[in-house]
Scaffold this motif. Structure first.
Motif, PDB file in Angstrom:
ATOM      1  N   PRO A 315      -1.905  -6.263   0.862  1.00 48.89           N
ATOM      2  CA  PRO A 315      -1.004  -5.374   0.116  1.00 48.89           C
ATOM      3  C   PRO A 315      -0.290  -4.359   1.001  1.00 48.89           C
ATOM      4  CG  PRO A 315      -3.259  -4.611  -0.128  1.00 48.89           C
ATOM      5  CD  PRO A 315      -3.322  -5.890   0.668  1.00 48.89           C
ATOM      6  N   ARG A 316      -0.708  -4.229   2.261  1.00 52.91           N
ATOM      7  CA  ARG A 316      -0.111  -3.214   3.119  1.00 52.91           C
ATOM      8  C   ARG A 316       1.392  -3.416   3.267  1.00 52.91           C
ATOM      9  NH1 ARG A 316      -3.964  -3.807   8.231  1.00 52.91           N
ATOM     10  NH2 ARG A 316      -3.668  -5.969   7.547  1.00 52.91           N
ATOM     11  N   GLY A 317       2.119  -2.332   3.085  1.00 50.92           N
ATOM     12  CA  GLY A 317       3.565  -2.394   3.210  1.00 50.92           C
ATOM     13  C   GLY A 317       4.276  -2.875   1.960  1.00 50.92           C
ATOM     14  N   ARG A 318       3.525  -3.292   0.957  1.00 47.48           N
ATOM     15  CA  ARG A 318       4.138  -3.729  -0.297  1.00 47.48           C
ATOM     16  C   ARG A 318       4.450  -2.517  -1.177  1.00 47.48           C
ATOM     17  NH1 ARG A 318       4.826  -9.296  -1.058  1.00 47.48           N
ATOM     18  NH2 ARG A 318       3.784 -10.390   0.662  1.00 47.48           N
ATOM     19  N   LYS A 319       5.214  -2.749  -2.232  1.00 48.39           N
ATOM     20  CA  LYS A 319       5.686  -1.663  -3.100  1.00 48.39           C
ATOM     21  C   LYS A 319       5.171  -1.858  -4.523  1.00 48.39           C
ATOM     22  CE  LYS A 319       9.999   0.237  -5.009  1.00 48.39           C
ATOM     23  NZ  LYS A 319      11.486   0.177  -4.979  1.00 48.39           N
ATOM     24  N   VAL A 320       4.649  -0.776  -5.103  1.00 49.93           N
ATOM     25  CA  VAL A 320       4.177  -0.790  -6.489  1.00 49.93           C
ATOM     26  C   VAL A 320       4.901   0.295  -7.273  1.00 49.93           C
ATOM     27  CG1 VAL A 320       2.210  -0.346  -8.003  1.00 49.93           C
ATOM     28  CG2 VAL A 320       1.919  -1.771  -5.973  1.00 49.93           C
ATOM     29  N   ALA A 321       5.395  -0.055  -8.438  1.00 46.39           N
ATOM     30  CA  ALA A 321       6.081   0.900  -9.327  1.00 46.39           C
ATOM     31  C   ALA A 321       5.141   1.320 -10.452  1.00 46.39           C
ATOM     32  CB  ALA A 321       7.334   0.268  -9.910  1.00 46.39           C
ATOM     33  N   LEU A 322       4.945   2.632 -10.598  1.00 42.10           N
ATOM     34  CA  LEU A 322       4.135   3.172 -11.691  1.00 42.10           C
ATOM     35  C   LEU A 322       5.058   3.669 -12.795  1.00 42.10           C
ATOM     36  CD1 LEU A 322       1.476   5.316  -9.755  1.00 42.10           C
ATOM     37  CD2 LEU A 322       1.388   2.880 -10.358  1.00 42.10           C
ATOM     38  N   ASP A 385       6.552  -5.148  -5.844  1.00 48.96           N
ATOM     39  CA  ASP A 385       5.649  -6.295  -5.855  1.00 48.96           C
ATOM     40  C   ASP A 385       4.683  -6.241  -7.024  1.00 48.96           C
ATOM     41  OD1 ASP A 385       6.222  -7.796  -3.246  1.00 48.96           O
ATOM     42  OD2 ASP A 385       6.063  -5.709  -2.599  1.00 48.96           O
ATOM     43  N   ALA A 386       4.679  -5.124  -7.740  1.00 49.62           N
ATOM     44  CA  ALA A 386       3.902  -4.996  -8.970  1.00 49.62           C
ATOM     45  C   ALA A 386       4.473  -3.836  -9.772  1.00 49.62           C
ATOM     46  CB  ALA A 386       2.428  -4.754  -8.683  1.00 49.62           C
ATOM     47  N   ILE A 387       4.568  -4.049 -11.074  1.00 45.96           N
ATOM     48  CA  ILE A 387       4.924  -2.971 -11.999  1.00 45.96           C
ATOM     49  C   ILE A 387       3.658  -2.633 -12.772  1.00 45.96           C
ATOM     50  CG2 ILE A 387       6.318  -2.319 -14.000  1.00 45.96           C
ATOM     51  CD1 ILE A 387       8.394  -4.378 -13.061  1.00 45.96           C
ATOM     52  N   VAL A 388       3.280  -1.369 -12.768  1.00 45.87           N
ATOM     53  CA  VAL A 388       2.056  -0.939 -13.434  1.00 45.87           C
ATOM     54  C   VAL A 388       2.426   0.019 -14.567  1.00 45.87           C
ATOM     55  CG1 VAL A 388      -0.219   0.097 -13.165  1.00 45.87           C
ATOM     56  CG2 VAL A 388       0.840  -1.119 -11.241  1.00 45.87           C
ATOM     57  N   LEU A 389       2.125  -0.379 -15.799  1.00 43.57           N
ATOM     58  CA  LEU A 389       2.379   0.478 -16.946  1.00 43.57           C
ATOM     59  C   LEU A 389       1.152   1.380 -17.133  1.00 43.57           C
ATOM     60  CD1 LEU A 389       3.926  -0.733 -20.319  1.00 43.57           C
ATOM     61  CD2 LEU A 389       2.615   1.360 -20.055  1.00 43.57           C
ATOM     62  N   VAL A 390       1.317   2.656 -16.795  1.00 42.22           N
ATOM     63  CA  VAL A 390       0.193   3.588 -16.794  1.00 42.22           C
ATOM     64  C   VAL A 390       0.140   4.411 -18.076  1.00 42.22           C
ATOM     65  CG1 VAL A 390      -0.963   5.457 -15.538  1.00 42.22           C
ATOM     66  CG2 VAL A 390       0.358   3.731 -14.274  1.00 42.22           C
ATOM     67  N   THR A 391       1.296   4.880 -18.556  1.00 46.73           N
ATOM     68  CA  THR A 391       1.361   5.743 -19.743  1.00 46.73           C
ATOM     69  C   THR A 391       2.296   5.109 -20.760  1.00 46.73           C
ATOM     70  OG1 THR A 391       1.160   7.622 -18.235  1.00 46.73           O
ATOM     71  CG2 THR A 391       1.678   8.109 -20.527  1.00 46.73           C
ATOM     72  N   GLU A 392       1.846   5.011 -22.000  1.00 45.25           N
ATOM     73  CA  GLU A 392       2.558   4.214 -23.004  1.00 45.25           C
ATOM     74  C   GLU A 392       3.674   4.978 -23.707  1.00 45.25           C
ATOM     75  OE1 GLU A 392      -1.218   5.691 -25.090  1.00 45.25           O
ATOM     76  OE2 GLU A 392      -0.386   5.516 -23.092  1.00 45.25           O
ATOM     77  N   TRP A 393       4.615   5.511 -22.931  1.00 46.95           N
ATOM     78  CA  TRP A 393       5.800   6.122 -23.512  1.00 46.95           C
ATOM     79  C   TRP A 393       6.570   5.068 -24.321  1.00 46.95           C
ATOM     80  CZ3 TRP A 393       7.601  11.178 -23.166  1.00 46.95           C
ATOM     81  CH2 TRP A 393       6.938  12.021 -22.263  1.00 46.95           C
TER      82      TRP A 393
END
Length: 438
Positions: A315-322, A385-393
């Protein structure tokens, strides 16, 4: 009735505005000149749906005023509410009561008549006794009754909770104090809101016990979610199956990344410390605190494992969107939000983290070093490289999956709130992972 509210933060501002809307003459007092200046100019220090409109309406009607002058604010007040912060004390987890005690001492020196001093702040058992002692030692010539009136406000729904409460808890030791509190809350009698009179110490404990129990429900269903993943069960069906039992109830049985916010973390910790001080430990709450702390960090590992399953071995250098940074929707409160621990865990693994939140960006920026803030959902997803849905707006409940797939580097959605239907997301071409579902 004239009411003074000492502290113009979340609890004080909501309470004062609602009291003014009941028709009372309310003065909100705060030591922060910038906050008072902003409120006088109609600018809110917090985001809470409907609050700005309520403040503007009652300020325009002359029922709601803001000042830094405590002497002028409490002059002639029949009731003075203490609504200052009680954060966890650094080092030992006890509630920091210095603001409460400081407010009590200042109030005592400026009273101009018989008054009820009401602790609205969340405080440990016995705090009212100390407030009473402080006021008594100040040598005021007036009769002062000290009352506990804990708040039960949910961030994002605070005004509705105040005006249509499940219950109003009032801990008072004299009938005269109870009469004043009845008059303050008389407008709610029309809604038949239950008003519960107790001893002062009982009222103080009710608040902590309520929050600890709700935190326990959240933590319980989160552990059941983990078990569901191992045995191939669906936690949402488990939640519904047990929640339909009237003895249990459906609320606070939604699996997720753990609880956060301004209340549950500090209140469970303060309850533990109070129980220890009195030699009556609460083992269940101890476990709740430990499990919840571990869970938030574990969500970062869950994202990394999902990336591995999507073909990203390193995963190093990859991008994750919160998506969603605040601890819950409809607030800008970032305190103890799961997103903080998740971002840290991802950064520790060498991952670039970008975040977006409809209301919490400014607060988040100061609390999440190294996390880039995006202008909107789709800007956050660009090249991720991943979208993470953290808060359910609500803004995240109907994402354009086709548009997202065209933007991301790897089509991976990790849904930590179980917002989406797994088949729908997979049909859109995404790898999909959620909480407690096969």
């Amino acid at each position: 009735m004239k009411i003074a509210v000492v502290g113009s933060g979340y609890v004080g501002l909501v309470s004062g505005s609602c009291f003014a809307d009941f028709g009372h003459d309310v003065v909100c007092i705060d030591k922060d000149p910038a906050k008072i200046e902003a409120l006088q100019g109609g600018r809110m220090p917090i985001y809470e749906p409907g609050l700005a409109e309520l403040v503007h309406k009652n300020a325009a009607a002359g029922r709601l005023r803001f000042t830094t002058d405590l002497a002028a604010g409490v002059d002639g007040a029949a009731a003075v509410f203490i609504a200052v912060g009680t954060p966890a004390r650094r080092g030992d987890g006890h509630a920091d009561l210095s603001y409460v005690y400081g407010a009590a001492a200042e109030i005592a020196g400026h009273l101009t008549g018989d008054t009820v001093v009401v602790t609205k702040s969340t405080v440990p058992v016995g705090t009212g006794d100390e407030v009473e002692r402080i006021i008594g030692e100040a040598g005021t010539a007036h009769t002062v009754a000290v009352v506990s009136n804990p708040e039960f406000l949910r961030e994002g729904a605070a005004i509705g909770d105040f005006k249509r409460p499940d219950r109003i808890v009032i801990g008072a030791e004299s009938e005269a104090a109870r009469d004043v509190m009845r008059e303050i809350y008389r407008p709610l009698f029309l809604n038949r809101s239950p008003i519960m009179f107790t001893g002062r110490r009982t009222a103080e404990l009710i608040k902590y016990a309520a929050n600890a129990f709700l935190a326990t429900k959240i933590t319980f269903i989160n552990e059941m979610a983990d078990l569901c993943e191992e045995v191939g069960a669906d936690v949402q069906d488990v939640s519904r199956g047990i929640g339909l039992d009237n003895r249990i109830g459906a609320k606070f049985l939604h699996a997720g990344p753990g609880y956060g916010g301004s209340c549950f973390p500090k209140d469970t910790l303060a309850l533990l410390k109070t129980a220890e001080d009195f030699g009556s430990p609460v083992r269940i709450v101890e476990a709740v605190v430990q499990v919840n702390d571990a869970r938030k960090r574990a969500m970062g590992r869950k994202v990394i494992e999902a990336m591995a399953k999507a073909g990203i071995a390193d995963p190093r250098g990859r991008k994750v969107a919160l998506l969603g940074l605040t601890f819950k929707p409809n607030t800008d409160d970032m305190r103890d939000s799961p997103s903080l621990a998740i971002a840290t865990a991802l950064q520790d693994a060498g991952i670039e983290v970008v975040g977006y939140d409809p209301e919490g960006m400014e607060v988040a920026q100061a609390m999440m070093p190294g996390v880039a803030m995006a202008s909107d959902t789709y800007a956050a997803a660009q090249g991720a490289d991943a979208i993470v849905l953290v808060t359910e707006w609500d803004a995240f409940r109907a994402l354009d999956l086709a548009r997202l797939k065209a933007l991301v580097a790897t089509p991976l959605l990790v849904d930590l709130r179980n917002v989406y239907d797994p088949d729908e997301v997979r049909a859109a071409g995404f790898h999909y992972h959620s909480i407690g579902r096969p």
